[in-house]
Design a protein around this motif. Sequence first.
Motif: not given
Length: 115
Positions: A42-48, A52-66
């Motif tokens: 459940n922590r963003p750093g661990e998710m990234v 494989e292929g998941l960037s911090t920027k894209v993850l943050n956009e996804c989390l924000r939308r959710n």
Amino acid sequence: MKAQEKKFSRKSPPERSARMVESIYGCKWSLTVYQLLASGINRPGEMVRQVEGLSTKVLNECLRRNMEFGILERVAFDESPPRVEYRVTPFGGKFVRVLDELEKLQQELEREEGV
């Protein structure tokens, strides 16, 4: 002959929920994020690090939308260094169940078509 009275009016798709499903399915990472959360990551750093292929920027956009849709909530801990975790909201749990049902429907369609 009397004209029959109409009993039904035109049915429209539910605007907000249809937009949510479209937006979440449109983000190729949302389903992966739900899978990570379900497995206890459940922590963003661990998710990234785990995907494989998941960037911090894209993850943050996804989390924000959710979070905007109320599917996920952000929990910030008052610690040094700062720690942030994400959780599925009660509404998000219901929404994820709907997505699971859509996945089951897709699998049934593929079996019927022999794909």
